[in-house]
Design a protein around this motif. Sequence first.
Motif, mmCIF file in Angstrom:
data_model
loop_
_atom_site.group_PDB
_atom_site.id
_atom_site.type_symbol
_atom_site.label_atom_id
_atom_site.label_comp_id
_atom_site.label_asym_id
_atom_site.label_seq_id
_atom_site.Cartn_x
_atom_site.Cartn_y
_atom_site.Cartn_z
ATOM 1 N N SER A 1 -12.359 3.514 -9.837
ATOM 2 C CA SER A 1 -11.110 3.739 -9.018
ATOM 3 C C SER A 1 -10.913 4.313 -7.852
ATOM 4 O O SER A 1 -10.054 4.331 -7.036
ATOM 5 C CB SER A 1 -9.936 3.937 -10.155
ATOM 6 O OG SER A 1 -10.286 5.144 -10.726
ATOM 7 N N THR A 2 -11.933 5.350 -7.854
ATOM 8 C CA THR A 2 -11.671 6.352 -6.516
ATOM 9 C C THR A 2 -12.208 5.515 -5.411
ATOM 10 O O THR A 2 -11.774 6.162 -4.366
ATOM 11 C CB THR A 2 -12.806 7.743 -6.914
ATOM 12 O OG1 THR A 2 -14.219 6.812 -7.056
ATOM 13 C CG2 THR A 2 -12.530 8.173 -8.240
ATOM 14 N N MET A 3 -12.825 4.475 -5.419
ATOM 15 C CA MET A 3 -13.072 3.666 -4.257
ATOM 16 C C MET A 3 -11.904 2.610 -3.722
ATOM 17 O O MET A 3 -11.958 2.236 -2.883
ATOM 18 C CB MET A 3 -14.319 2.775 -4.506
ATOM 19 C CG MET A 3 -15.549 3.582 -4.669
ATOM 20 S SD MET A 3 -17.153 2.511 -5.233
ATOM 21 C CE MET A 3 -17.274 1.780 -3.495
ATOM 22 N N CYS A 4 -10.819 2.542 -4.552
ATOM 23 C CA CYS A 4 -9.868 1.696 -4.377
ATOM 24 C C CYS A 4 -8.518 2.417 -3.836
ATOM 25 O O CYS A 4 -8.276 3.405 -4.009
ATOM 26 C CB CYS A 4 -9.540 0.873 -5.375
ATOM 27 S SG CYS A 4 -10.888 0.217 -6.389
ATOM 28 N N ALA A 5 -7.868 1.731 -2.779
ATOM 29 C CA ALA A 5 -6.806 2.291 -1.969
ATOM 30 C C ALA A 5 -5.832 2.396 -3.109
ATOM 31 O O ALA A 5 -5.452 1.753 -3.983
ATOM 32 C CB ALA A 5 -6.321 1.570 -0.934
ATOM 33 N N ALA A 6 -4.924 3.454 -2.885
ATOM 34 C CA ALA A 6 -3.600 3.603 -3.566
ATOM 35 C C ALA A 6 -2.643 2.590 -3.179
ATOM 36 O O ALA A 6 -2.423 2.216 -1.905
ATOM 37 C CB ALA A 6 -3.061 5.024 -3.068
ATOM 38 N N THR A 7 -1.928 1.828 -4.094
ATOM 39 C CA THR A 7 -0.848 0.942 -3.969
ATOM 40 C C THR A 7 0.185 1.035 -4.615
ATOM 41 O O THR A 7 0.313 1.773 -5.417
ATOM 42 C CB THR A 7 -1.621 -0.613 -4.242
ATOM 43 O OG1 THR A 7 -1.898 -0.505 -5.542
ATOM 44 C CG2 THR A 7 -3.029 -0.618 -3.630
ATOM 45 N N VAL A 8 1.363 0.392 -4.151
ATOM 46 C CA VAL A 8 2.549 0.604 -4.703
ATOM 47 C C VAL A 8 2.902 -0.410 -5.605
ATOM 48 O O VAL A 8 3.411 -0.257 -6.801
ATOM 49 C CB VAL A 8 3.750 0.807 -3.602
ATOM 50 C CG1 VAL A 8 5.055 0.784 -4.347
ATOM 51 C CG2 VAL A 8 3.615 1.958 -2.749
ATOM 52 N N LEU B 1 0.869 -1.178 -0.199
ATOM 53 C CA LEU B 1 0.108 -0.035 -0.162
ATOM 54 C C LEU B 1 0.954 1.271 0.073
ATOM 55 O O LEU B 1 1.988 1.259 0.591
ATOM 56 C CB LEU B 1 -0.709 -0.008 1.124
ATOM 57 C CG LEU B 1 -1.958 -1.228 1.246
ATOM 58 C CD1 LEU B 1 -2.586 -1.070 2.813
ATOM 59 C CD2 LEU B 1 -2.861 -1.030 0.251
ATOM 60 N N ALA B 2 0.359 2.367 -0.510
ATOM 61 C CA ALA B 2 1.059 3.629 -0.675
ATOM 62 C C ALA B 2 0.913 4.034 1.063
ATOM 63 O O ALA B 2 2.111 4.885 1.168
ATOM 64 C CB ALA B 2 0.419 4.667 -1.483
ATOM 65 N N THR B 3 0.139 3.973 1.712
ATOM 66 C CA THR B 3 0.118 4.354 3.112
ATOM 67 C C THR B 3 -0.332 3.276 3.937
ATOM 68 O O THR B 3 -1.227 2.285 3.570
ATOM 69 C CB THR B 3 -0.793 5.516 3.238
ATOM 70 O OG1 THR B 3 -2.089 5.303 2.973
ATOM 71 C CG2 THR B 3 -0.449 6.958 2.468
ATOM 72 N N THR B 4 0.271 3.177 5.204
ATOM 73 C CA THR B 4 -0.129 2.079 6.122
ATOM 74 C C THR B 4 -1.521 2.364 6.689
ATOM 75 O O THR B 4 -1.920 3.732 6.988
ATOM 76 C CB THR B 4 0.841 2.189 7.340
ATOM 77 O OG1 THR B 4 2.095 2.015 6.740
ATOM 78 C CG2 THR B 4 0.463 1.095 8.557
ATOM 79 N N PRO B 5 -2.384 1.387 6.781
ATOM 80 C CA PRO B 5 -3.739 1.539 7.278
ATOM 81 C C PRO B 5 -3.400 2.228 8.798
ATOM 82 O O PRO B 5 -2.736 1.739 9.655
ATOM 83 C CB PRO B 5 -4.224 0.200 7.403
ATOM 84 C CG PRO B 5 -3.422 -0.767 6.406
ATOM 85 C CD PRO B 5 -2.144 -0.111 6.301
ATOM 86 N N ALA B 6 -4.468 3.127 9.066
ATOM 87 C CA ALA B 6 -4.399 3.978 10.401
ATOM 88 C C ALA B 6 -5.871 3.905 10.921
ATOM 89 O O ALA B 6 -5.883 4.200 12.291
ATOM 90 C CB ALA B 6 -4.045 5.367 10.037
ATOM 91 N N GLN B 7 -6.989 3.462 10.211
ATOM 92 C CA GLN B 7 -8.253 3.691 11.003
ATOM 93 C C GLN B 7 -8.911 2.151 10.811
ATOM 94 O O GLN B 7 -8.943 1.530 9.865
ATOM 95 C CB GLN B 7 -9.051 4.728 10.201
ATOM 96 C CG GLN B 7 -8.452 6.059 10.336
ATOM 97 C CD GLN B 7 -8.594 6.444 11.929
ATOM 98 O OE1 GLN B 7 -9.483 6.322 12.584
ATOM 99 N NE2 GLN B 7 -7.590 7.457 12.241
#
Length: 432
Positions: free
Chosen positions: A127-134, A106-112
């Motif tokens: 695509s706006t509903m999907c998390a950003a990934t690396v 993931l581009a950012t670590t889950p926080a919530q």
Amino acid sequence: MSKWLAATAAVVVLGTGCHYGASAFPCMQDEQCVGVGPGGRCEQVGNGGLCSFEDQGCPSGHRFGDLAGGQSGQCVGEVDAAVDTPGTPPVDGQACFGTGIVRVCLATTPAQPLTIPDALTIDTSDSTMCAATVSGAANYCVIAATSITVNATLRAKGTKPLVLIASDTITVNQLIDVASHRTIPEFVGAGADPATCMAGTLPNGARSGGAGGSFVGKGGDGGGGAAGGGGTGGRSVNGTNNITELRGGCPGQAGTGNGKGAGGHGGGAVYLIAGNRIDITGPGINAAGEGGDSGKGGPIATPNASGAGGGGTGGMIGFDAPTIANNNNSLLLANGGAGGEGSGVTTDGDPGDDPSTTAAAIGGTASSQIGGDGGNGSSGPATGAGANGKNGADGSSNAGNDGGGGGGGGGAGLIKGPAASLGNNVSPAPTP
């Protein structure tokens, strides 16, 4: 989009970091990496070194070994780009998830945390509903959170499979549904009918049944139309065990004739990964295929029999976590849909059933006296096959316009996970 969904924006169930936080062994020189694999060498990543080995499946020719922490199993070039490019979040053990065929950074670590309190349908094509990934999720829609709790029915449609990732736990208290259903309106599960599906040999002639779709299990062949010019039913391809990615099931073939029945869509795909555990307590998870539609007869003035559609295959369900518990023996389903019934000259056949239990979905039957029955869908074995559709019957009083062929049943999808943890209300049988 609701605030809680916007905060996570993705659909895939995944666990904690790669190898669940396996330690990293730092290296300083190539000699320290000899035991990692062929061509072992020390890669400089960030402020230290990690061992890799030769792998021609990677663009760089090297993949990080099991003791590379969060980079374990990743191609060397993918990880370097994320670590060394200014402004790109680091790919570390807290942001990479999965140990099986689904591995996502993931581009950012889950926080919530994420709780689904009300019935929700997600379109994975958005695509706006999907998390950003690396890396690892170009073809998936991923929803990520520290914990995920499904307290209301969660359905997913769209072109991409659904993935749920939780760094801690996933709790499934209500239904997760990525199946395809012959309802009004029709519902097609997330990631169903991928472009890699092979159609087999299509039916020919005036009133032949289509074959069921094939995925891991082989679809049933379609029934032929009766008498001269009725034609030969469709023939399905063999199933395959070579599954290297998360994907949905394949569609059944359509029948032939003016009132031909449509083939059923394959089931969709969902993968759950959690860092600590996955608990299933509710109705379960459904990734079944859709039943084939029936053949339609013509009006009395212009009688015309037609072939039915084949059932779609089951899709795919996957689990990845240190602890997995199906606490109430909830239903886990990826069976194939049943084939439709061929029509008589003026009488419609019956559509094939969508699977709803671990028993085989029943092919269309009884509505048409001369239409061929549909084949049952798959059930039971991990490579279960759909049954063949029946040939149409000879209607000698109808001037050669005889019964249409039945559609074949859809083959088995795939359930990946430890059999001992998933209970016995599971079909097809799970595979590691």
